[in-house]
Design a protein around this motif. Structure first.
Motif, PDB file in Angstrom:
ATOM      1  N   HIS A 199      35.375 -58.566  19.639  1.00 30.78           N
ATOM      2  CA  HIS A 199      36.259 -59.267  20.566  1.00 30.78           C
ATOM      3  C   HIS A 199      35.831 -58.880  21.978  1.00 30.78           C
ATOM      4  N   ILE A 200      35.203 -59.824  22.648  1.00 28.74           N
ATOM      5  CA  ILE A 200      34.705 -59.606  24.009  1.00 28.74           C
ATOM      6  C   ILE A 200      35.432 -60.558  24.949  1.00 28.74           C
ATOM      7  N   GLU A 201      35.862 -60.065  26.084  1.00 31.44           N
ATOM      8  CA  GLU A 201      36.553 -60.916  27.050  1.00 31.44           C
ATOM      9  C   GLU A 201      36.027 -60.663  28.448  1.00 31.44           C
ATOM     10  N   VAL A 202      36.155 -61.683  29.287  1.00 32.33           N
ATOM     11  CA  VAL A 202      35.659 -61.595  30.659  1.00 32.33           C
ATOM     12  C   VAL A 202      36.824 -61.784  31.622  1.00 32.33           C
ATOM     13  N   GLN A 203      36.959 -60.839  32.535  1.00 31.90           N
ATOM     14  CA  GLN A 203      37.968 -60.946  33.590  1.00 31.90           C
ATOM     15  C   GLN A 203      37.456 -61.888  34.672  1.00 31.90           C
ATOM     16  N   ALA A 250      28.582 -66.732  32.705  1.00 31.93           N
ATOM     17  CA  ALA A 250      28.416 -68.162  32.999  1.00 31.93           C
ATOM     18  C   ALA A 250      29.436 -68.991  32.226  1.00 31.93           C
ATOM     19  N   ALA A 251      29.666 -68.641  30.951  1.00 33.01           N
ATOM     20  CA  ALA A 251      30.648 -69.368  30.144  1.00 33.01           C
ATOM     21  C   ALA A 251      32.060 -69.167  30.685  1.00 33.01           C
ATOM     22  N   ALA A 252      32.378 -67.950  31.107  1.00 35.19           N
ATOM     23  CA  ALA A 252      33.712 -67.670  31.639  1.00 35.19           C
ATOM     24  C   ALA A 252      33.958 -68.425  32.937  1.00 35.19           C
ATOM     25  N   ARG A 253      32.965 -68.453  33.805  1.00 32.67           N
ATOM     26  CA  ARG A 253      33.126 -69.203  35.063  1.00 32.67           C
ATOM     27  C   ARG A 253      33.257 -70.698  34.787  1.00 32.67           C
ATOM     28  N   ALA A 254      32.504 -71.186  33.804  1.00 30.90           N
ATOM     29  CA  ALA A 254      32.603 -72.608  33.453  1.00 30.90           C
ATOM     30  C   ALA A 254      33.990 -72.931  32.927  1.00 30.90           C
TER      31      ALA A 254
END
Length: 651
Positions: A199-203, A250-254
């Motif tokens: 489980h990885i998440e991006v702030q 890149a996916a999180a910003r998208a």
């Protein structure tokens, strides 16, 4: 300009937001349900407004009451915290319609991400990898196993794993009930269940001027009931795989740009060991685990939320991350008893070596405590069982894990059963130290072993002796005469002094030559006062901090924490229950009964369900038998120890 902030929440997150507000010179307003009238967040606010009632649906989920509270208290902004109404777009709109500043993303962005069903379709269109969505009514045996998820919220509520098709309908019903209770929306959906994964998440943080930051990633793979237990930054997996961080960011910003996002948010992914990842959901709020990002970046994420809400412009990019931070969630629950939530009065809560509370550290290593409780806090059943978050940061992951484990092990947590020993064992486990963590951690390494007490049998035995000496020292300290004499002292000895604990009877005498205790030939007494006992064990002095209470005695030492139940000399017959009684393991509300009087049941067959701390808990038959009594009724509020049903063995 924001001048006064109402936090539409409770516990540690309310205290966390208040801390930043105080640093910025802003006024603070708390809201509280009746069980929280004496809670720390209420005392720390400049003003507080009562929300009459206890259940979340009557209090913290009442948008109208909270908006009215902000008006009456003179607040000009509302921070939702996490949980409750934090991801409710209608609440955000109500705050804005009232002329108040909403410290969160635009309501339309909350709507877009609030339905996980719609969000997955939106993310697929934005080029973000996603897992297939399954209609709960159309799931077949070929689709199993599947994961049922609440569309409107997270935190493990409304989540169920289904491996057998005949269980699907019941689990969907239970998930819908939990989702409705926690989020006010019973909508659920299914997706393929990945038994293992990271489980990885991006702030993310975005402003109204078009800047979108990917601040850093966190790994939260160790979970129970789909709720995180240990979180860290950076991710050991991402650190190991070349180029993965760039793709994740890149996916999180998208994802954020796809919904014109502003403020703080988190984009969650499930990843495999090769670095492939899939979108899970976007939490349109501050996360529980945000401190590990703060500790590795030096950013105050709440301060950034306030600045963005006031229209401030972010710098072109976030600061670089440094070091490592690990957070553990201290829950009032018993991991060894199917994670049953616990309640009671927290008589003592002390974590040694805390450098900061709710704040950023000034050094390269330290310990942070974000807590919603203090000594004397009553832990009830109406809300989430999390007591506190303990966070260690250091230049390396190994240093952070070692420091956090040591401080947790020596913490004094009295009055309520917690998962503290489990947390320490996780942090000290070789697989965790190697970064080998995934969502199957408990299954792979054995929950029973991980949840075992830190104190072994020998430590428990010597701790019981220390407890007995402290109990009698406490009794002597309250004696009306001759209190300087040792307890049980006789010129002519007739029998030893006995202190009885559940599972441990201690017999001893204090003679002119010192301590004589049955079974402790190599132990000598150095000193004993009501709260501290020092023993010489085979030439090694050991100190024991002891807290004596009418029903329990708590012993803390380097050997591990020990809780002992005192056995009363005389038992009230009215407190005894009939053989075969099935008693409530926790206080709560009966939400469903599956049997009737006269039914034949088998071991592990469901009898009824209790709702406590926003989760449903199934109570099963302990053995084959016949239901002869069923005093519990649907909707009934019951206390711990109440008789729910009585079973007799079949002839």
């Amino acid at each position: 300009m924001i001048t006064t902030v109402l936090v539409a929440n409770r516990g540690e997150i309310a205290r966390r937001v208040f801390r930043t507000c105080r640093d910025l010179g802003l006024g603070t307003v708390a809201v509280f349900a009746d069980p929280d009238a004496d809670a720390p967040h209420v005392h720390e606010a400049d003003a507080a407004v009562r929300l009459p009632g206890a259940a979340p649906a009557d209090t913290y989920l009442r948008a109208d009451l909270i908006v009215d509270a902000a008006r009456r208290a003179g607040a000009d902004a509302v921070h939702p915290g996490y949980g409750f109404l934090s991801e409710n777009a209608d609440f955000a709109r109500a705050v804005i319609a009232a002329g108040l500043t909403w410290i969160g993303p635009p309501p339309d962005a909350i709507d877009a991400m609030g339905s996980k069903i719609a969000a997955k379709k939106l993310m697929a269109d934005a080029g973000v990898p996603v897992l297939a969505e399954l209609d709960p009514e159309a799931v077949t045996a070929a689709d199993l196993p599947v994961l049922i998820k609440a569309s409107a919220g997270g935190g493990g509520r409304g989540m169920r794993i289904v491996r057998e098709l005949d269980q699907l309908a019941d689990e969907i019903a239970a998930a819908r009930a939990e989702a409705a209770s926690a989020f006010g929306d019973p909508t659920v959906f299914c997706e393929p269940y990945l038994a293992t994964g990271r489980h990885i998440e991006v702030q993310v943080m975005a402003d109204v001027h078009g800047t979108v930051w990917a601040v850093g990633e966190r790994e939260c793979s160790i979970q129970r009931r789909h709720q995180k237990v240990v979180e860290e930054a950076p991710s050991p997996l991402v650190e190991r795989i070349n180029g993965m961080r760039k793709e994740l960011f890149a996916a999180a910003r998208a994802a954020a740009r796809a919904v014109d996002y502003t403020g703080a948010g988190t984009v969650e992914f499930i990843a495999d060991e090769a670095g492939g990842f899939f979108f899970l959901e976007m939490n349109t709020r501050l996360q529980v685990e945000h401190p590990v990002t703060e500790c590795t970046t030096g950013l105050d994420l709440v301060a950034l939320q306030l600045a963005v809400a006031d229209g401030a412009r972010l710098d072109p990019g976030p600061p670089p991350s440094h070091g490592h931070a690990i957070e553990v969630r201290l829950y009032a629950e018993d991991p060894g008893a199917a994670w049953q939530p616990q309640s009671g009065t927290l008589t003592r809560f002390a974590v040694p070596g805390v450098d900061v509370e709710f704040a950023l550290g000034a050094h390269d290593a330290g310990l942070r405590l974000d807590s919603g409780v203090v000594d004397g806090t009553v832990v009830g059943v109406n809300y989430d069982p999390m007591l506190a978050k303990v966070i260690a940061w250091a230049p390396t992951r190994a240093a952070a894990a070692g420091a956090l484990a040591a401080k947790l092990a020596r913490s004094q947590v009295h009055g309520v059963v917690t998962n503290r020993d489990l947390l320490v064992r996780i942090l000290r486990h070789h697989a965790f130290r190697d970064g080998d963590t995934d969502t199957a951690f408990f299954d792979r390494h054995g929950l029973a072993a991980l949840a075992a007490p830190l104190a072994d049998a020998d430590a428990r035995r010597i701790s019981a002796l220390a407890a007995a000496l402290a109990v009698d020292a406490d009794a002597r300290s309250h004696a009306s005469a001759l209190r300087s004499l040792p307890s049980g002292w006789r010129n002519v000895v007739s029998q030893p002094q006995r202190v009885a604990f559940d599972g441990a009877d201690i017999d001893y005498r204090l003679t002119r030559d010192g301590l004589v205790a049955d079974g402790f030939a190599d132990v000598a007494l150095v000193s004993a006062v009501p709260d501290r006992v020092v023993l010489d064990v085979a030439g090694v002095q050991r100190a024991f901090d002891v807290a004596v209470h009418p029903e329990f005695v708590y012993v803390d030492s380097a050997l591990g924490p020990v809780t002992l139940r005192r056995v009363p000399r005389f038992v009230d017959p009215s407190e005894q229950v009939a053989p075969g009684s099935l008693v409530a393991p926790m206080p709560g509300s009966v939400v469903r009964i599956a049997v009737e009087v006269g039914d034949h049941v088998t071991a592990a067959q469901p009898i009824l369900w209790l709702e406590a701390m926003k989760m449903q808990h199934r109570i099963d038959a302990p053995a084959d038998g016949v239901v002869v009594e069923l005093p519990a009724t649907v909707g009934q509020q019951i206390d711990v120890g109440a008789v729910l049903a009585v079973l007799t063995e079949e002839d």
